[in-house]
Design a protein around this motif. Sequence first.
Motif, PDB file in Angstrom:
ATOM      1  N   ARG A 139     -11.823  -8.738 -71.998  1.00 29.98           N
ATOM      2  CA  ARG A 139     -10.625  -9.169 -72.742  1.00 29.98           C
ATOM      3  C   ARG A 139      -9.857  -7.923 -73.144  1.00 29.98           C
ATOM      4  N   ARG A 145       0.181  -9.134 -76.036  1.00 24.91           N
ATOM      5  CA  ARG A 145      -0.388  -9.653 -74.801  1.00 24.91           C
ATOM      6  C   ARG A 145      -1.911  -9.750 -74.917  1.00 24.91           C
ATOM      7  N   ASP A 146      -2.466 -10.860 -74.467  1.00 26.92           N
ATOM      8  CA  ASP A 146      -3.906 -11.119 -74.521  1.00 26.92           C
ATOM      9  C   ASP A 146      -4.350 -11.501 -73.106  1.00 26.92           C
ATOM     10  N   LEU A 147      -5.025 -10.584 -72.416  1.00 23.69           N
ATOM     11  CA  LEU A 147      -5.375 -10.774 -71.011  1.00 23.69           C
ATOM     12  C   LEU A 147      -6.881 -10.877 -70.821  1.00 23.69           C
ATOM     13  N   THR A 148      -7.296 -11.627 -69.803  1.00 22.64           N
ATOM     14  CA  THR A 148      -8.695 -11.679 -69.380  1.00 22.64           C
ATOM     15  C   THR A 148      -8.780 -11.132 -67.963  1.00 22.64           C
ATOM     16  N   LEU A 149      -9.570 -10.072 -67.783  1.00 21.07           N
ATOM     17  CA  LEU A 149      -9.683  -9.420 -66.485  1.00 21.07           C
ATOM     18  C   LEU A 149     -11.076  -9.688 -65.895  1.00 21.07           C
ATOM     19  N   ALA A 155      -6.074  -2.515 -64.754  1.00 20.37           N
ATOM     20  CA  ALA A 155      -4.936  -2.508 -65.674  1.00 20.37           C
ATOM     21  C   ALA A 155      -4.695  -1.080 -66.130  1.00 20.37           C
ATOM     22  N   GLU A 191      -0.961  -6.596 -61.950  1.00 23.76           N
ATOM     23  CA  GLU A 191      -0.344  -7.643 -62.738  1.00 23.76           C
ATOM     24  C   GLU A 191      -1.415  -8.656 -63.134  1.00 23.76           C
ATOM     25  N   PRO A 192      -1.261  -9.331 -64.286  1.00 22.54           N
ATOM     26  CA  PRO A 192      -2.238 -10.335 -64.679  1.00 22.54           C
ATOM     27  C   PRO A 192      -2.413 -11.385 -63.587  1.00 22.54           C
ATOM     28  N   SER A 196      -5.585 -15.464 -65.461  1.00 20.86           N
ATOM     29  CA  SER A 196      -5.344 -14.855 -66.764  1.00 20.86           C
ATOM     30  C   SER A 196      -4.113 -15.474 -67.423  1.00 20.86           C
ATOM     31  N   ARG A 197      -3.023 -15.687 -66.636  1.00 20.70           N
ATOM     32  CA  ARG A 197      -1.822 -16.285 -67.198  1.00 20.70           C
ATOM     33  C   ARG A 197      -2.079 -17.711 -67.641  1.00 20.70           C
ATOM     34  N   ARG A 200      -3.829 -17.725 -71.012  1.00 18.71           N
ATOM     35  CA  ARG A 200      -2.970 -17.430 -72.146  1.00 18.71           C
ATOM     36  C   ARG A 200      -2.101 -18.618 -72.535  1.00 18.71           C
TER      37      ARG A 200
END
Length: 202
Positions: A139, A145-149, A155, A191-192, A196-197, A200
Amino acid sequence: MDRTTDDEVLDAVGPRLRALRRERGITLAGLATTTGVSESTLSRLESGQRRPSLELLLPLARIYDVPLDDLVGAPRTGDPRIHLKPISRYGMTFVPLSRRPGGVHAFKMIIPARPEPLEPTPQTHEGFEWLYVLNGRLRLVIGERDLTLPPGEAAEFDTSLPHWLGSADGGAVEALVLFGQQGLRAHVRSEPSRSSRAERRR
């Protein structure tokens, strides 16, 4: 091959000290307070205008939690192995993969598994960071912005922005991290992902 001279070893101490301080996110004023060494002396030490001495280096080695030999960067003789000393910060472990003062530093970051994921506690410091997830789900919170990779996603971001790294689901996470001073950045962008998008928007 020519041996490294004493002068060359001492000349490299200043840039190494500056890189360590910036890597730790410590200001000269803060370092002066914790070591008892004046801010002007620390500044001259980092710029090479002041020769390092044992009296100055010992408190810095304690603050940075590194062996004095690593702080000085004295060349090892007879042993080709690189002795990596893990660094523990914010509940995570960072294994240094590079030793060069200044420039970009490489680390393997390990986030241990927890029964419950931690709540974000964003931090800021000078520099630029690039990361690549090896295992687990990372995370990454950067500003709003809050992303999960997932594994295989990369990134990069400016660390002067409030940011936080942690496990997205409480599981262990392993990632490769490259950290450089402001203006030094990797050339890979990610890019996410669609997943991931979608997360969110939930």
